[in-house]
Scaffold this motif. Sequence first.
Motif, PDB file in Angstrom:
ATOM      1  N   GLN A  28      13.325  41.859 -18.837  1.00 61.35           N
ATOM      2  CA  GLN A  28      12.482  42.952 -19.321  1.00 61.35           C
ATOM      3  C   GLN A  28      12.598  44.154 -18.387  1.00 61.35           C
ATOM      4  OE1 GLN A  28       8.296  42.083 -19.336  1.00 61.35           O
ATOM      5  NE2 GLN A  28       7.708  44.093 -20.129  1.00 61.35           N
ATOM      6  N   ILE A  29      13.112  45.265 -18.924  1.00 65.57           N
ATOM      7  CA  ILE A  29      13.189  46.497 -18.137  1.00 65.57           C
ATOM      8  C   ILE A  29      11.815  47.161 -18.172  1.00 65.57           C
ATOM      9  CG2 ILE A  29      14.334  48.716 -17.814  1.00 65.57           C
ATOM     10  CD1 ILE A  29      16.207  46.344 -17.483  1.00 65.57           C
ATOM     11  N   ILE A  30      11.140  47.217 -17.041  1.00 64.23           N
ATOM     12  CA  ILE A  30       9.771  47.718 -17.016  1.00 64.23           C
ATOM     13  C   ILE A  30       9.685  49.213 -16.713  1.00 64.23           C
ATOM     14  CG2 ILE A  30       8.805  45.490 -16.392  1.00 64.23           C
ATOM     15  CD1 ILE A  30       8.612  46.489 -13.499  1.00 64.23           C
ATOM     16  N   GLY A  31      10.816  49.835 -16.402  1.00 63.81           N
ATOM     17  CA  GLY A  31      10.776  51.269 -16.138  1.00 63.81           C
ATOM     18  C   GLY A  31      12.134  51.822 -15.771  1.00 63.81           C
ATOM     19  N   GLU A  32      12.305  53.134 -15.997  1.00 64.52           N
ATOM     20  CA  GLU A  32      13.498  53.866 -15.589  1.00 64.52           C
ATOM     21  C   GLU A  32      13.032  55.111 -14.842  1.00 64.52           C
ATOM     22  OE1 GLU A  32      16.166  54.684 -18.809  1.00 64.52           O
ATOM     23  OE2 GLU A  32      16.116  52.624 -19.567  1.00 64.52           O
ATOM     24  N   LEU A  33      13.406  55.221 -13.584  1.00 65.69           N
ATOM     25  CA  LEU A  33      12.969  56.322 -12.739  1.00 65.69           C
ATOM     26  C   LEU A  33      14.182  57.073 -12.217  1.00 65.69           C
ATOM     27  CD1 LEU A  33      10.355  54.203 -10.766  1.00 65.69           C
ATOM     28  CD2 LEU A  33       9.909  55.665 -12.742  1.00 65.69           C
ATOM     29  N   ASP A  34      14.000  58.355 -11.844  1.00 66.97           N
ATOM     30  CA  ASP A  34      15.169  59.153 -11.470  1.00 66.97           C
ATOM     31  C   ASP A  34      15.062  59.844 -10.116  1.00 66.97           C
ATOM     32  OD1 ASP A  34      13.325  61.116 -11.973  1.00 66.97           O
ATOM     33  OD2 ASP A  34      14.541  62.215 -13.430  1.00 66.97           O
ATOM     34  N   SER A  35      14.005  59.540  -9.334  1.00 74.38           N
ATOM     35  CA  SER A  35      13.846  60.243  -8.064  1.00 74.38           C
ATOM     36  C   SER A  35      13.167  59.361  -7.021  1.00 74.38           C
ATOM     37  CB  SER A  35      13.005  61.510  -8.263  1.00 74.38           C
ATOM     38  OG  SER A  35      11.666  61.171  -8.587  1.00 74.38           O
ATOM     39  N   VAL A  36      13.254  59.803  -5.779  1.00 69.96           N
ATOM     40  CA  VAL A  36      12.579  59.098  -4.686  1.00 69.96           C
ATOM     41  C   VAL A  36      11.068  59.146  -4.903  1.00 69.96           C
ATOM     42  CG1 VAL A  36      12.102  59.109  -2.202  1.00 69.96           C
ATOM     43  CG2 VAL A  36      14.424  59.566  -3.028  1.00 69.96           C
ATOM     44  N   GLU A  37      10.549  60.324  -5.239  1.00 70.72           N
ATOM     45  CA  GLU A  37       9.108  60.493  -5.403  1.00 70.72           C
ATOM     46  C   GLU A  37       8.533  59.571  -6.467  1.00 70.72           C
ATOM     47  OE1 GLU A  37       7.293  64.336  -5.542  1.00 70.72           O
ATOM     48  OE2 GLU A  37       8.944  65.283  -4.464  1.00 70.72           O
ATOM     49  N   PRO A 135      24.375  57.492   8.923  1.00 68.18           N
ATOM     50  CA  PRO A 135      25.191  58.087   9.977  1.00 68.18           C
ATOM     51  C   PRO A 135      24.361  58.934  10.917  1.00 68.18           C
ATOM     52  CG  PRO A 135      25.547  59.215   7.882  1.00 68.18           C
ATOM     53  CD  PRO A 135      24.705  58.015   7.594  1.00 68.18           C
ATOM     54  N   GLU A 136      24.867  59.088  12.131  1.00 69.69           N
ATOM     55  CA  GLU A 136      24.180  59.886  13.149  1.00 69.69           C
ATOM     56  C   GLU A 136      23.952  61.296  12.631  1.00 69.69           C
ATOM     57  OE1 GLU A 136      22.382  60.206  16.866  1.00 69.69           O
ATOM     58  OE2 GLU A 136      23.361  58.453  15.997  1.00 69.69           O
ATOM     59  N   GLY A 137      22.716  61.797  12.771  1.00 73.74           N
ATOM     60  CA  GLY A 137      22.421  63.159  12.353  1.00 73.74           C
ATOM     61  C   GLY A 137      22.177  63.305  10.874  1.00 73.74           C
ATOM     62  N   ALA A 138      22.027  62.204  10.145  1.00 70.66           N
ATOM     63  CA  ALA A 138      21.780  62.294   8.707  1.00 70.66           C
ATOM     64  C   ALA A 138      20.479  63.052   8.453  1.00 70.66           C
ATOM     65  CB  ALA A 138      21.693  60.898   8.110  1.00 70.66           C
ATOM     66  N   ASP A 139      20.486  63.869   7.412  1.00 71.31           N
ATOM     67  CA  ASP A 139      19.318  64.670   7.091  1.00 71.31           C
ATOM     68  C   ASP A 139      18.147  63.768   6.716  1.00 71.31           C
ATOM     69  OD1 ASP A 139      17.790  66.948   6.554  1.00 71.31           O
ATOM     70  OD2 ASP A 139      18.292  66.869   4.428  1.00 71.31           O
ATOM     71  N   LYS A 140      16.987  64.023   7.311  1.00 71.09           N
ATOM     72  CA  LYS A 140      15.800  63.226   7.025  1.00 71.09           C
ATOM     73  C   LYS A 140      14.877  64.007   6.095  1.00 71.09           C
ATOM     74  CE  LYS A 140      15.660  60.505  11.305  1.00 71.09           C
ATOM     75  NZ  LYS A 140      16.873  61.006  11.943  1.00 71.09           N
ATOM     76  N   ARG A 141      14.020  63.262   5.415  1.00 68.80           N
ATOM     77  CA  ARG A 141      13.022  63.850   4.552  1.00 68.80           C
ATOM     78  C   ARG A 141      11.692  63.170   4.830  1.00 68.80           C
ATOM     79  NH1 ARG A 141      17.636  62.923   1.898  1.00 68.80           N
ATOM     80  NH2 ARG A 141      18.664  64.647   0.830  1.00 68.80           N
ATOM     81  N   PHE A 142      10.628  63.895   4.556  1.00 65.54           N
ATOM     82  CA  PHE A 142       9.300  63.341   4.726  1.00 65.54           C
ATOM     83  C   PHE A 142       8.627  63.261   3.359  1.00 65.54           C
ATOM     84  CE2 PHE A 142      10.278  65.565   8.710  1.00 65.54           C
ATOM     85  CZ  PHE A 142      10.119  64.525   9.610  1.00 65.54           C
ATOM     86  N   LEU A 143       8.113  62.097   3.038  1.00 58.52           N
ATOM     87  CA  LEU A 143       7.388  61.922   1.788  1.00 58.52           C
ATOM     88  C   LEU A 143       5.901  62.033   2.094  1.00 58.52           C
ATOM     89  CD1 LEU A 143       7.875  61.231  -1.240  1.00 58.52           C
ATOM     90  CD2 LEU A 143       7.206  58.910  -0.651  1.00 58.52           C
ATOM     91  N   LEU A 144       5.253  63.014   1.485  1.00 57.50           N
ATOM     92  CA  LEU A 144       3.867  63.313   1.789  1.00 57.50           C
ATOM     93  C   LEU A 144       2.997  63.104   0.562  1.00 57.50           C
ATOM     94  CD1 LEU A 144       4.570  66.701   3.604  1.00 57.50           C
ATOM     95  CD2 LEU A 144       4.507  64.432   4.618  1.00 57.50           C
ATOM     96  N   ARG A 145       1.812  62.574   0.773  1.00 58.39           N
ATOM     97  CA  ARG A 145       0.872  62.414  -0.326  1.00 58.39           C
ATOM     98  C   ARG A 145      -0.081  63.609  -0.327  1.00 58.39           C
ATOM     99  NH1 ARG A 145      -0.595  58.483  -3.738  1.00 58.39           N
ATOM    100  NH2 ARG A 145       0.811  56.977  -2.759  1.00 58.39           N
ATOM    101  N   VAL A 146      -0.118  64.323  -1.448  1.00 58.92           N
ATOM    102  CA  VAL A 146      -0.995  65.482  -1.610  1.00 58.92           C
ATOM    103  C   VAL A 146      -1.942  65.171  -2.757  1.00 58.92           C
ATOM    104  CG1 VAL A 146      -1.124  67.961  -1.970  1.00 58.92           C
ATOM    105  CG2 VAL A 146       0.887  66.977  -0.857  1.00 58.92           C
ATOM    106  N   SER A 148      -3.341  63.074  -5.395  1.00 62.40           N
ATOM    107  CA  SER A 148      -2.801  61.912  -6.118  1.00 62.40           C
ATOM    108  C   SER A 148      -1.296  62.031  -6.336  1.00 62.40           C
ATOM    109  CB  SER A 148      -3.494  61.783  -7.482  1.00 62.40           C
ATOM    110  OG  SER A 148      -3.256  62.951  -8.267  1.00 62.40           O
ATOM    111  N   GLN A 149      -0.691  63.094  -5.810  1.00 58.97           N
ATOM    112  CA  GLN A 149       0.737  63.323  -6.012  1.00 58.97           C
ATOM    113  C   GLN A 149       1.525  63.142  -4.723  1.00 58.97           C
ATOM    114  OE1 GLN A 149       1.255  67.162  -7.832  1.00 58.97           O
ATOM    115  NE2 GLN A 149       0.410  66.503  -9.787  1.00 58.97           N
ATOM    116  N   LEU A 150       2.839  62.974  -4.893  1.00 63.15           N
ATOM    117  CA  LEU A 150       3.742  62.846  -3.755  1.00 63.15           C
ATOM    118  C   LEU A 150       4.648  64.059  -3.681  1.00 63.15           C
ATOM    119  CD1 LEU A 150       4.711  59.113  -4.272  1.00 63.15           C
ATOM    120  CD2 LEU A 150       3.205  60.013  -2.512  1.00 63.15           C
ATOM    121  N   ARG A 151       4.995  64.438  -2.480  1.00 68.87           N
ATOM    122  CA  ARG A 151       5.861  65.592  -2.290  1.00 68.87           C
ATOM    123  C   ARG A 151       6.878  65.273  -1.209  1.00 68.87           C
ATOM    124  NH1 ARG A 151       5.897  71.769  -1.407  1.00 68.87           N
ATOM    125  NH2 ARG A 151       7.988  71.832  -0.540  1.00 68.87           N
TER     126      ARG A 151
END
Length: 250
Positions: A28-37, A135-146, A148-151
């Motif tokens: 059973q496929i319970i969902g299809e999502l397209d982003s980290v957020e 890899p060394e120096g890979a770009d990082k991202r921060f996931l923030l909760r604002v 009820s939403q994520l950014r």
Amino acid sequence: MTALIIEDEAAAARRLRKLVRQIDSTIQIIGELDSVETSVDFLLNNDSPDLIFLDIHLADGSSFDIFHYVEVRCPVIFTTAYDEYALKAFQVNVIDYLLKPIKAPALEQALEKHRRLNVGAPEINYRKLVESMLPEGADKRFLLRVGSQLRVVKMNEVAYFNTEDKVTLLTTHSGKRYPIDYSLEQLNEMVPSAEFFRINRQFIIRLAAIAEMHAYSKSRVKLVLNPLCKLETIVSTERSPHFKRWLEGQ
């Protein structure tokens, strides 16, 4: 068995869903999502699926970021069109991956492998695995909760971090401020040292965020930041010699 598809190409997601149904109609496929957020939000607020099909490159960045914010306990089958570095790590750690375009025989083999091996198999710590693969120096991202939403905020958007009333805040170059679930000690280990410097116990600043510098008492330096900060930003006495060398690129 329940499965979650995380894939930012609609056509690839439809093809994968169709192949899964053809091979095993009981899944059973319970969902299809397209982003980290959206993936982090789903995994935090729903029961874990039995299996995740995870594309490495998503609409808002690398799917590896998901493991920084969610403890994924179910098996994961990665899908990718390239990324040789990741494939080598997967092979070493006996993790399944499927090369795009996904073929039915390969998918069937991966599903059969999971049926055989996942009962009583040791749990994989995906977060540690991903950290070892980046890899060394890979770009990082921060996931923030604002609310009820994520950014997601990219590292290159950050002007500075500071603490106020025991809360750690992230300020972007555009002047937006967000609470972040890391201490300054943790952030100091995460940010690139050539671009960021901890000037005192309360601030980590980016070089590009320094608008003005003024001489202060005891050889200290007072900074004016952009975006402007209502708090005083003064380089501490013990940090001043290191700060000057940092400005010179040493």
